[in-house]
Design an enzyme around this catalytic site. Structure first.
Site, PDB file in Angstrom:
ATOM      1  N   SER A 495      63.828  61.661  30.334  1.00 49.38           N
ATOM      2  CA  SER A 495      63.060  62.066  29.382  1.00 49.38           C
ATOM      3  C   SER A 495      62.953  60.937  28.247  1.00 49.38           C
ATOM      4  CB  SER A 495      63.140  63.496  28.685  1.00 49.38           C
ATOM      5  OG  SER A 495      62.003  63.818  28.038  1.00 49.38           O
ATOM      6  N   HIS A 608      59.349  68.722  35.149  1.00 55.42           N
ATOM      7  CA  HIS A 608      60.403  67.882  33.991  1.00 55.42           C
ATOM      8  C   HIS A 608      61.852  68.320  34.026  1.00 55.42           C
ATOM      9  CE1 HIS A 608      60.373  64.795  30.851  1.00 55.42           C
ATOM     10  NE2 HIS A 608      61.304  65.687  30.130  1.00 55.42           N
TER      11      HIS A 608
END
Length: 633
Positions: A495, A608
């Site tokens: 991320s 994610h």
């Protein structure tokens, strides 16, 4: 003793969300089943003496006691053919669980009414029903999808009332409101709730509302200035709010406030502790848990991240703050009955249930005691005074089986966020790398949570002071620990940590290998394709791609692709709507076009949260890829 391996992921028991009634604690234990490539969870019950399995599963979670303690409600997916979320009731004394009702689009939150006769449930509702068999997406708003959920356009969170006896349900709220959390009034005639009024135009704003259960009349109590995440109604019709004023955008800490809806005045109760009122520590083996806000005997209890620790605090209405559960660890969630029950972990101890009674603490479960058979590397803390005078928390983990006089390769790990933190929580990934013979270096550079707003605020300055902090942490580690081979250091992160990995390899060749995960490579494409991009990028980079075209490109790692000489592995999930697939594809294409050493690993049907919640076999494959890439280079 054994060394922790990738395959040991299957051993972890993820102890999660709890509820408490007097001495009884209901909580969830999840197991990672590699053979079936699934997670299974069951409700356990602690009665003040021992914890026993209470439900059969295989996917029971989120238990709640009825007000009289005679029933436990929980969510599940027991019906094999059904894709709907199911709500069950089971007598606390034991017996068969009863299916109360189902919801097509999941159950976000729910609460018993004060008399225990009704459950208020938040679920997603379609504003316009699609025609049967229709497969065309006609989208009229943003965000159109959301990570871990999928398509969200045309849907909003709304409240249903469910009769505990019959299971009959009645829709209470409607329209464009997107309800996020709720609480009943003491007399059961009203429900207070937090909702977004305009998710598209004001995605960061959430307000406090009240609705009359009989008339359905809704009243808005706040003025669309804040992001409220939770609240507690008090008897004098004032409220305790956990919220961010957004004065510094995403860098603003979430605090505890006292709010009077009549005067619209707020008082920051936690002003003396400039820390976020939630747990922001990273961990890859934690169970799902609520983040409660509890008012009891004049005190508000809450979890806060204080540097590398997440502890349980309490504050009173005068602003006096006390630490209730302390120590170098991560408190995941808690409840208060005849005593305080909480779930916690630390850097070498996975999640377990604890109780705190009369000032004495006791560990009451042993789901992860198997870890005692393994030789683990204990993180060693050191502080780094960087070039602008700030001190940075950092740690190393020596390789398992460390021998004096030997040089070892190292891996720099960079956390996501950027407003999260590393600290005293369990990271399976770190322990695997240490077991494979690597030194693990990790730190909390500028941008991290837990150190105050000034420290966290790197908006419009990505790749500047945060980059220098990381490089200077590596410099200090090499200087201080002579067993680190300075010629064999790798870097990885996910991320924001993936963005920073991309940034690093475009600005220095000091690392011999890099693995970037769920990353951002181009801020302009991130703005237009992801669930939060259209408001996160303007907050973090400044402006939008039209008003700040140069800034968006200057801060995009893609710009610096021609500089990259470090062998790079790109790991990305194909349903990652937080940092969508084009972030990986365009970076990979650019590097292949430029003749660089690069590989791309794509994980289907993952989002994610691959490293934390992905399918077990995919999580293991991801770790194997990271280890093998570092070993190769």
């Amino acid at each position: 003793m054994k060394k922790l391996d990738v395959k040991d992921l299957a051993n972890f028991k993820l102890v999660g969300g709890l509820d408490i009634y007097r001495k009884k604690v209901a909580f969830t234990v999840s197991e990672i089943n590699v053979k079936k490539d699934e997670y299974f969870s069951r409700i356990y019950l602690y009665d003040g003496r021992k914890a026993v399995q209470f439900t059969s599963g295989p996917k029971d979670s989120n238990p709640r006691f009825s007000p009289d303690g005679k029933l436990i409600a929980f969510t599940s997916k027991r019906e094999k053919e059904s894709k709907e979320a199911e709500l069950y009731l089971i007598p606390t004394a034991g017996g068969e669980a009863k299916l109360l009702t189902r919801f097509k689009f999941g159950i976000n939150n729910y609460e018993f009414s004060p008399d225990g006769k009704t459950l208020a449930v938040i679920t997603q509702v379609e504003l316009e029903r699609k025609k049967k068999g229709e497969d065309v997406h006609l989208i009229k708003e943003v965000p159109f999808w959301f990570n871990g959920i999928g398509w969200v356009y045309g849907k909003r969170g709304h409240i249903y009332l469910v009769d505990v006896e019959s299971g009959k349900k009645r829709k209470l709220t409607g329209g464009n409101l997107n309800v996020q959390t709720l609480k009943w009034s003491r007399d059961g005639t009203r429900i207070y709730f937090v909702a977004q009024e305009d998710r598209e135009k004001q995605p960061r704003i959430s307000d406090l509302f009240v609705i009359n259960v009989k008339t359905k009349k809704v009243e808005k109590l706040t003025d669309s200035k804040w992001r409220i995440s939770d609240f507690v109604p008090l008897d004098d019709e004032t409220f305790i709010l956990r919220m961010s004023t957004l004065e510094r955008g995403g860098a603003t800490n979430t605090h505890i406030y006292h709010f009077d809806p009549k005067t619209k005045k707020i008082k920051k109760l936690t002003a003396k502790l400039d820390r976020s009122a939630y747990n922001s520590l990273n961990c890859d083996v934690r169970g799902p848990s609520r983040n409660p806000l509890i008012y009891k005997d004049g005190w508000i209890y809450y979890i806060a991240t204080n540097g590398p620790r997440a502890n349980l605090f309490r504050v009173n209405l005068k602003g006096k703050i006390e630490r209730v559960v302390r120590g170098d660890r991560s408190v995941e969630t808690f409840g208060i009955g005849d005593y305080i029950a909480f779930i916690a972990q630390d850097a070498t101890t996975p999640t377990e249930l604890y109780i705190l009674k009369d000032g004495k603490e006791k560990k009451v479960t042993a789901f992860n005691d198997w870890i005692e058979e393994y030789k683990l590397s204990e993180p060693e803390h050191f502080r780094v005074k960087v070039s602008d005078g700030m001190e940075i928390d950092a740690w190393i983990m020596k390789p398992v089986g460390f021998k004096e006089g030997k040089k070892y390769p190292a891996v720099l790990e960079i956390h996501g966020g950027p407003k999260t933190a590393y600290g005293y929580s369990f990271m399976h990934e770190f322990h695997v790398l240490a077991a494979k013979g690597f030194v693990v270096i990790f730190s909390n550079p500028r941008g991290s949570d837990g150190y105050g707003e000034d420290f966290a605020d790197i908006r419009e300055h990505y790749g500047e002071r945060d980059y220098l902090d990381l490089m200077e942490v590596v410099d200090e580690a090499i200087k201080r620990f002579d067993f680190i081979d300075s010629e064999r250091i790798g870097v990885t992160g996910g991320s924001y940590g993936g963005f920073m990995t991309n940034w690093i390899v475009g600005h220095t060749n000091r690392f011999k290998a890099a693995v970037t995960q769920r990353s951002i490579s181009n801020w302009t494409s991130f703005f237009g394709t992801t669930d939060i991009g259209y408001f996160f990028a303007p907050d973090q980079i400044g402006g939008d791609p039209w008003s700040n075209t140069k800034g968006y490109w200057e801060k995009s790692p893609l710009k610096y692709a021609p500089n990259i000489e470090t062998p790079l592995l790109i790991i990305h999930s194909m349903e990652d709507y937080r940092c969508w697939l084009p972030e990986a594809l365009q970076f990979f294409t650019a590097l292949r076009y430029l003749g660089k050493e690069v590989q791309l690993a794509l994980f289907p049907a993952e989002n994610h949260d691959l490293s934390r919640k992905g399918k077990p076999k995919h999580r293991m494959k991801r770790l194997e890829l990271i280890v093998s890439w570092m070993e190769k280079w």
